[in-house]
Design a protein around this motif. Structure first.
Motif, PDB file in Angstrom:
ATOM      1  N   HIS A 258       0.832  -1.207   0.000  1.00  0.00           N
ATOM      2  CA  HIS A 258       0.000   0.000   0.000  1.00  0.00           C
ATOM      3  C   HIS A 258       0.868   1.259   0.000  1.00  0.00           C
ATOM      4  O   HIS A 258       0.617   2.210  -0.766  1.00  0.00           O
ATOM      5  CB  HIS A 258      -0.925  -0.028   1.224  1.00  0.00           C
ATOM      6  CG  HIS A 258      -1.459   1.297   1.626  1.00  0.00           C
ATOM      7  ND1 HIS A 258      -2.263   2.075   0.799  1.00  0.00           N
ATOM      8  CD2 HIS A 258      -1.308   2.008   2.773  1.00  0.00           C
ATOM      9  CE1 HIS A 258      -2.594   3.193   1.423  1.00  0.00           C
ATOM     10  NE2 HIS A 258      -2.021   3.171   2.624  1.00  0.00           N
ATOM     11  N   ALA A 261       2.406   1.710  -3.425  1.00  0.00           N
ATOM     12  CA  ALA A 261       1.433   2.129  -4.451  1.00  0.00           C
ATOM     13  C   ALA A 261       1.162   3.616  -4.369  1.00  0.00           C
ATOM     14  O   ALA A 261       1.075   4.304  -5.399  1.00  0.00           O
ATOM     15  CB  ALA A 261       0.147   1.321  -4.288  1.00  0.00           C
ATOM     16  N   THR A 306      -6.648   5.284  -2.514  1.00  0.00           N
ATOM     17  CA  THR A 306      -7.439   4.073  -2.253  1.00  0.00           C
ATOM     18  C   THR A 306      -7.499   3.185  -3.485  1.00  0.00           C
ATOM     19  O   THR A 306      -7.325   1.958  -3.397  1.00  0.00           O
ATOM     20  CB  THR A 306      -8.852   4.466  -1.807  1.00  0.00           C
ATOM     21  OG1 THR A 306      -8.770   5.268  -0.629  1.00  0.00           O
ATOM     22  CG2 THR A 306      -9.693   3.230  -1.519  1.00  0.00           C
ATOM     23  N   ARG A 308      -5.463   3.054  -6.076  1.00  0.00           N
ATOM     24  CA  ARG A 308      -4.154   2.487  -6.389  1.00  0.00           C
ATOM     25  C   ARG A 308      -3.856   1.298  -5.469  1.00  0.00           C
ATOM     26  O   ARG A 308      -3.299   0.283  -5.900  1.00  0.00           O
ATOM     27  CB  ARG A 308      -3.069   3.556  -6.243  1.00  0.00           C
ATOM     28  CG  ARG A 308      -3.125   4.646  -7.298  1.00  0.00           C
ATOM     29  CD  ARG A 308      -2.003   5.670  -7.076  1.00  0.00           C
ATOM     30  NE  ARG A 308      -0.689   5.079  -7.251  1.00  0.00           N
ATOM     31  CZ  ARG A 308      -0.061   4.993  -8.427  1.00  0.00           C
ATOM     32  NH1 ARG A 308      -0.629   5.443  -9.534  1.00  0.00           N
ATOM     33  NH2 ARG A 308       1.121   4.443  -8.503  1.00  0.00           N
ATOM     34  N   THR A 309      -4.225   1.427  -4.202  1.00  0.00           N
ATOM     35  CA  THR A 309      -3.972   0.336  -3.272  1.00  0.00           C
ATOM     36  C   THR A 309      -4.797  -0.891  -3.624  1.00  0.00           C
ATOM     37  O   THR A 309      -4.286  -2.032  -3.603  1.00  0.00           O
ATOM     38  CB  THR A 309      -4.290   0.792  -1.837  1.00  0.00           C
ATOM     39  OG1 THR A 309      -3.473   1.916  -1.506  1.00  0.00           O
ATOM     40  CG2 THR A 309      -4.042  -0.318  -0.836  1.00  0.00           C
ATOM     41  N   TYR A 312      -3.197  -2.709  -6.503  1.00  0.00           N
ATOM     42  CA  TYR A 312      -2.021  -3.506  -6.138  1.00  0.00           C
ATOM     43  C   TYR A 312      -2.437  -4.783  -5.422  1.00  0.00           C
ATOM     44  O   TYR A 312      -1.923  -5.870  -5.722  1.00  0.00           O
ATOM     45  CB  TYR A 312      -1.087  -2.674  -5.254  1.00  0.00           C
ATOM     46  CG  TYR A 312       0.097  -3.458  -4.748  1.00  0.00           C
ATOM     47  CD1 TYR A 312       1.215  -3.657  -5.550  1.00  0.00           C
ATOM     48  CD2 TYR A 312       0.074  -4.030  -3.477  1.00  0.00           C
ATOM     49  CE1 TYR A 312       2.289  -4.408  -5.095  1.00  0.00           C
ATOM     50  CE2 TYR A 312       1.145  -4.776  -3.022  1.00  0.00           C
ATOM     51  CZ  TYR A 312       2.252  -4.964  -3.831  1.00  0.00           C
ATOM     52  OH  TYR A 312       3.303  -5.715  -3.383  1.00  0.00           O
ATOM     53  N   TRP A 313      -3.362  -4.676  -4.465  1.00  0.00           N
ATOM     54  CA  TRP A 313      -3.778  -5.867  -3.722  1.00  0.00           C
ATOM     55  C   TRP A 313      -4.444  -6.892  -4.639  1.00  0.00           C
ATOM     56  O   TRP A 313      -4.288  -8.095  -4.460  1.00  0.00           O
ATOM     57  CB  TRP A 313      -4.732  -5.460  -2.600  1.00  0.00           C
ATOM     58  CG  TRP A 313      -4.015  -4.825  -1.433  1.00  0.00           C
ATOM     59  CD1 TRP A 313      -2.687  -4.847  -1.185  1.00  0.00           C
ATOM     60  CD2 TRP A 313      -4.616  -4.100  -0.381  1.00  0.00           C
ATOM     61  NE1 TRP A 313      -2.399  -4.162  -0.014  1.00  0.00           N
ATOM     62  CE2 TRP A 313      -3.583  -3.692   0.504  1.00  0.00           C
ATOM     63  CE3 TRP A 313      -5.917  -3.719  -0.075  1.00  0.00           C
ATOM     64  CZ2 TRP A 313      -3.814  -2.951   1.655  1.00  0.00           C
ATOM     65  CZ3 TRP A 313      -6.162  -2.984   1.078  1.00  0.00           C
ATOM     66  CH2 TRP A 313      -5.110  -2.600   1.940  1.00  0.00           C
TER      67      TRP A 313
END
Length: 510
Positions: A258, A261, A306, A308-309, A312-313
């Motif tokens: 996070h 990102a 938020t 972008r995170t 990634y997840w």
């Protein structure tokens, strides 16, 4: 002994090996011994019986016997001198005169002096340079007994070496693995200041980037100390949204992903490669994963932290592990290096967060704040000691939040979540304010304009006062505590106080 040289009429006390006791010395001490006729010794191989005194040579027939005293005019004592045991020697330290039969033994004090000089010469004498070089080994208790004694004796007379020895002993205490790893947050800053004081950096880190540099280093130290299994430890992230607390569960590795990102927003502003480039290639945008083209277009249309995170997840399956640490740390180093080399004008370069934008210098401070907050989340999950930032860095973080509060108040007012403006003022003019008093670590006083983001907070126009601890205020801004429970002291307009506390909590995000 008879006159012809055979034994006869000699007295027993003068022969048969009787030890002669020297009589008192007379004026012979003043004579020149070279002029005295020496007695005739017995032929080679001959010896006196029973160890007696050797006999004198026999004069030839017809030769006149030498008279007594002819060889030396020294009168013989009438009676042999017998010393009284009660008498003490007159001059015990005076050496005897040399005798012709052999050298006179040296006095006892001369032998003692030679032995002392020999012992002193055999003892090692260490120079100041050698003793200084031994300080490190002494601090580690690696010296021999002789070296330890020499060093400790030297420390009593040499103040610079004593100071150095104390510093080395303190450093050795940090080498013990069973000690606490909870180091002073300002330790890294002090070490860097000491190093840079001796040898200034060719390209120094800008002052506004030092907080981000320090907090990323502290978090990286935590990550190096935890085990492989700790990277999968559950971490509960929380923030304030829509007037209520929101939580999200992830892992330690997920938290680092996070951070990486969101750091990509600063990479785009500095012209660096986005860490999400290539993430979710071929995935549909509507499914929550972004294609490569959409990520690369983030420089023109920045994504919210938020989103972008979540991207990634969704793209990291199976979940990230310890391997995420290296790319995150490399990105933080690259951001600091690029900001340091870009020149002073880069500090005002805009970094877009989607719904709002910050200058690069404030964006790096915001990232330092989030590193500390999430570092605390990780430390609680793995039971690791983690202290707040240094007072200077914490003060800057609080100042950034205080400067963002007027705009947050205006946004909440537009959404109907805050009280209406009481009065309108010209931009730059003082308006109604709330006195925010932050106490303790990194604290200070700030005046928050209530009615317009363009107004200036003023102590003369203060309508309320609220007091909080520095760390508690940061926890409120991070959404970790409720606005209702945050204030330690309140005075004045209750509506204005409530609006400021809830606006502070609204600054939090994933």
């Amino acid at each position: 002994m008879s006159g012809d040289g055979r034994e006869g009429g000699r007295r027993d006390d003068e022969v048969r090996g009787a030890r002669r006791i020297p009589g008192p010395r007379g004026a012979v001490d003043d004579f020149d011994l070279e002029t005295v006729e020496r007695p005739v010794l017995p032929p080679p191989g001959g010896s006196a019986p029973d160890g007696s005194v050797p006999e004198q040579g026999v004069p030839e027939e017809g030769a006149a016997a030498p008279e007594v005293g002819a060889a030396a005019d020294v009168p013989e004592p009438e009676e042999p001198y017998e010393p009284d045991e009660r008498e003490e020697p007159e001059e015990p330290d005076r050496p005897e005169e040399p005798d012709e039969d052999g050298p006179v033994p040296e006095p006892p004090h001369a032998v003692t002096a030679d032995a002392t000089a020999s012992a002193s010469a055999s003892a090692p004498v260490l120079s100041h340079r050698v003793l200084k070089a031994l300080l490190g080994a002494w601090a580690l208790s690696a010296c021999s007994a002789e070296e330890t004694a020499a060093v400790e004796d030297h420390l009593t007379v040499c103040a610079p070496c004593a100071d150095e020895a104390l510093r080395l002993r303190d450093a050795v205490g940090l080498l013990h693995t069973d000690g606490s790893l909870d180091l002073d947050p300002a330790l890294r800053t002090r070490v860097l200041d000491g190093c840079l004081g001796r040898r200034p950096a060719r390209v120094p880190i800008p002052e506004w980037a030092t907080a981000y540099d320090a907090e990323t280093a502290r978090l990286d130290a935590l990550l190096r100390d935890i085990g492989d299994s700790d990277w999968h430890a559950p971490v509960r992230l929380q923030w304030f949204e829509d007037e209520r607390a929101v939580t999200r569960r992830t892992t330690v590795a997920g938290v680092i992903g996070h951070l990486m990102a969101v750091d990509g927003l600063l990479s785009a502003a500095l012209g660096l490669e986005d860490p999400l480039a290539g993430t979710g290639t071929g995935a549909a945008a509507g499914t929550g994963a972004l294609g490569t083209a959409e990520v690369n277009a983030g420089a023109e249309v920045p994504l919210s932290p938020t989103r972008r995170t979540e991207t990634y997840w969704a793209a990291t399956y199976p979940p990230a592990t310890r391997a995420v640490r290296e790319p995150w740390r490399a990105l933080t180093h690259e951001l600091i290096r690029t900001a340091s080399l870009a020149g002073p004008n880069v500090a005002e370069r805009s970094v877009s967060y989607g719904e709002f934008a910050l200058p690069l210098q404030d964006a790096l401070l915001d990232r330092a704040f989030e590193c500390w907050v999430h570092g605390t989340d990780i430390a609680e999950a793995v039971d690791y000691p983690y202290k707040p930032p240094s007072a200077a860095h914490l003060h800057r973080m609080i100042d950034l939040a205080a400067r963002m509060l007027p705009a947050a108040l205006a946004g909440r007012r537009g959404a109907g979540l805050a009280g209406p403006a009481r009065e309108l003022v010209a931009p730059g003019a003082p308006g109604r304010s709330v006195h925010l008093e932050v106490e303790g670590h990194g604290g200070g006083d700030w005046y928050i304009a209530l009615d317009s983001p363009a107004a200036v907070g003023s102590p003369d126009r203060a309508v309320a006062q609220v007091a909080l601890d520095g760390v508690e205020f940061c926890q409120l801004v991070a959404g970790h505590i409720s606005p209702v429970e945050a204030a330690a002291g309140q005075e004045g307009d209750r509506e204005a106080i409530r609006d400021v506390l809830f606006a502070s909590a609204s600054l939090s995000r994933l």
